[in-house]
Design a protein around this motif. Structure first.
Motif, PDB file in Angstrom:
ATOM      1  N   ARG A 155     126.521   2.691 -71.611  1.00  0.00           N
ATOM      2  CA  ARG A 155     125.995   1.933 -70.470  1.00  0.00           C
ATOM      3  C   ARG A 155     126.225   2.715 -69.172  1.00  0.00           C
ATOM      4  N   LYS A 156     125.632   2.220 -68.093  1.00  0.00           N
ATOM      5  CA  LYS A 156     125.762   2.857 -66.793  1.00  0.00           C
ATOM      6  C   LYS A 156     127.118   2.500 -66.175  1.00  0.00           C
ATOM      7  N   PRO A 157     127.840   3.474 -65.621  1.00  0.00           N
ATOM      8  CA  PRO A 157     129.128   3.169 -64.981  1.00  0.00           C
ATOM      9  C   PRO A 157     128.966   2.217 -63.801  1.00  0.00           C
ATOM     10  N   ASP A 158     129.880   1.293 -63.688  1.00  0.00           N
ATOM     11  CA  ASP A 158     129.866   0.326 -62.593  1.00  0.00           C
ATOM     12  C   ASP A 158     130.747   0.856 -61.466  1.00  0.00           C
ATOM     13  N   VAL A 159     130.226   1.829 -60.738  1.00  0.00           N
ATOM     14  CA  VAL A 159     130.936   2.444 -59.617  1.00  0.00           C
ATOM     15  C   VAL A 159     130.093   2.233 -58.369  1.00  0.00           C
ATOM     16  N   PRO A 160     130.547   1.420 -57.420  1.00  0.00           N
ATOM     17  CA  PRO A 160     129.737   1.096 -56.243  1.00  0.00           C
ATOM     18  C   PRO A 160     129.496   2.314 -55.364  1.00  0.00           C
ATOM     19  N   ASP A 161     128.398   2.273 -54.603  1.00  0.00           N
ATOM     20  CA  ASP A 161     128.031   3.391 -53.743  1.00  0.00           C
ATOM     21  C   ASP A 161     128.173   3.032 -52.264  1.00  0.00           C
ATOM     22  N   HIS A 162     128.860   1.904 -51.990  1.00  0.00           N
ATOM     23  CA  HIS A 162     129.000   1.495 -50.591  1.00  0.00           C
ATOM     24  C   HIS A 162     130.168   2.211 -49.920  1.00  0.00           C
ATOM     25  N   SER A 163     130.390   1.898 -48.656  1.00  0.00           N
ATOM     26  CA  SER A 163     131.373   2.624 -47.858  1.00  0.00           C
ATOM     27  C   SER A 163     132.758   1.984 -47.919  1.00  0.00           C
ATOM     28  N   VAL A 164     133.735   2.715 -47.376  1.00  0.00           N
ATOM     29  CA  VAL A 164     135.118   2.234 -47.318  1.00  0.00           C
ATOM     30  C   VAL A 164     135.210   0.960 -46.485  1.00  0.00           C
ATOM     31  N   CYS A 165     134.311   0.781 -45.530  1.00  0.00           N
ATOM     32  CA  CYS A 165     134.342  -0.425 -44.691  1.00  0.00           C
ATOM     33  C   CYS A 165     134.290  -1.700 -45.532  1.00  0.00           C
ATOM     34  N   PHE A 166     133.533  -1.678 -46.633  1.00  0.00           N
ATOM     35  CA  PHE A 166     133.474  -2.838 -47.521  1.00  0.00           C
ATOM     36  C   PHE A 166     134.852  -3.129 -48.108  1.00  0.00           C
ATOM     37  N   GLU A 167     135.580  -2.084 -48.457  1.00  0.00           N
ATOM     38  CA  GLU A 167     136.900  -2.269 -49.044  1.00  0.00           C
ATOM     39  C   GLU A 167     137.886  -2.810 -48.013  1.00  0.00           C
ATOM     40  N   CYS A 168     137.751  -2.384 -46.763  1.00  0.00           N
ATOM     41  CA  CYS A 168     138.601  -2.943 -45.703  1.00  0.00           C
ATOM     42  C   CYS A 168     138.371  -4.441 -45.569  1.00  0.00           C
ATOM     43  N   LYS A 169     137.101  -4.835 -45.595  1.00  0.00           N
ATOM     44  CA  LYS A 169     136.778  -6.262 -45.474  1.00  0.00           C
ATOM     45  C   LYS A 169     137.357  -7.049 -46.646  1.00  0.00           C
ATOM     46  N   ARG A 170     137.243  -6.506 -47.838  1.00  0.00           N
ATOM     47  CA  ARG A 170     137.699  -7.216 -49.035  1.00  0.00           C
ATOM     48  C   ARG A 170     139.208  -7.440 -49.034  1.00  0.00           C
ATOM     49  N   ARG A 171     139.977  -6.466 -48.514  1.00  0.00           N
ATOM     50  CA  ARG A 171     141.416  -6.617 -48.522  1.00  0.00           C
ATOM     51  C   ARG A 171     141.935  -7.232 -47.219  1.00  0.00           C
ATOM     52  N   GLY A 172     141.004  -7.580 -46.307  1.00  0.00           N
ATOM     53  CA  GLY A 172     141.405  -8.246 -45.074  1.00  0.00           C
ATOM     54  C   GLY A 172     142.038  -7.323 -44.055  1.00  0.00           C
TER      55      GLY A 172
END
Length: 251
Positions: A155-172
């Motif tokens: 299957r296709k790897p589930d590795v997102p292509d978005h930026s680090v900013c998304f990760e900052c938002k997710r961890r608050g």
């Protein structure tokens, strides 16, 4: 029924991405029961010839020998995945691409005539077809296991292509640029690190290379506003993925 065959090869690199695979410990033990590790010099003295079902390559192409070697690796591999900044973007050693490598050679080595090297450090994909590129300096262990299991499962790897900013938002994590005026490459850097540096009040240094949508013309004025002059901006971008960002966008 024979097990899928896994191979790991190293070109010009620090071995950090291979060590990330070894650091997976419990996951790696489970993996060894599902695949035959046919070639992995960092982990075993067993080095069997191809063909291989999945091959991981760490490191960039910096010598004439490795430029030929990657073609042999590609020919022996059903799936070829490059891991880390060196293999996917030329790595820190791609700083040579902006200088005179012969001058470096004369300065560093007592007998430069014995050193065989290329003028540039290039990613594996510049030489052969690559099935997937996993970024990072080093790669993230969770993403590495995801890529390996995905290819083994077909299957296709589930590795997102978005930026680090998304990760900052997710961890608050509060934006270090907005709150503190700290220069940060997070808006143009591929996610995968968990926004580690901003979580400790440091700007992102771009370890994972450019994200899927890079808008340097919008970011450069912010870096200058936050205290970086033109030379500092270039140095900031010429780090782990030195040759990845398009120079024309910020010169």
């Amino acid at each position: 029924m024979s097990l899928p065959r896994l191979a790991v090869f190293k070109l010009a690199s620090c071995d950090g991405c291979q060590l990330t695979l070894l650091d997976c410990e419990d996951e790696l033990l489970a993996l060894t029961g599902a695949v035959e590790i046919a070639h992995f010099p960092e982990a075993s003295s067993t080095m069997l010839p191809g063909p291989y079902d999945l091959t991981l390559v760490e490191g960039s192409v910096t010598t004439p020998e490795d430029a030929e070697r990657v073609h042999a690796i590609r020919a022996d591999s059903r799936h070829l995945v490059t891991i880390g900044a060196c293999a996917t973007a030329g790595g820190i050693q791609a700083l040579r691409n902006f200088a005179d490598v012969d001058e470096y050679r004369r300065t560093v080595y007592a007998h430069p005539e014995y050193i065989s090297t290329l003028a540039t450090s290039t990613p594996v994909s510049a030489h052969v077809d690559v099935d997937f590129e996993l970024r990072g300096c080093p790669v993230d262990r969770r993403q590495l296991i995801e890529v390996i299991t995905a290819f083994l499962a077909g299957r296709k790897p589930d590795v997102p292509d978005h930026s680090v900013c998304f990760e900052c938002k997710r961890r608050g994590t509060v934006c270090v640029t907005v709150a503190h005026g700290t220069p940060c490459l997070g808006p143009v850097t591929h996610a995968g690190c968990g926004a580690l540096c901003p979580a400790y009040q440091r700007g992102c240094f771009g370890c994972f290379g450019p994200s899927g949508s890079v808008n340097l013309p919008a970011l450069i004025p912010l870096l200058r506003r936050d205290g970086l002059d033109d030379d500092a901006v270039v140095r900031y971008l010429h780090t782990f993925n030195a040759a990845s960002f398009d120079e024309e966008l910020y010169q």
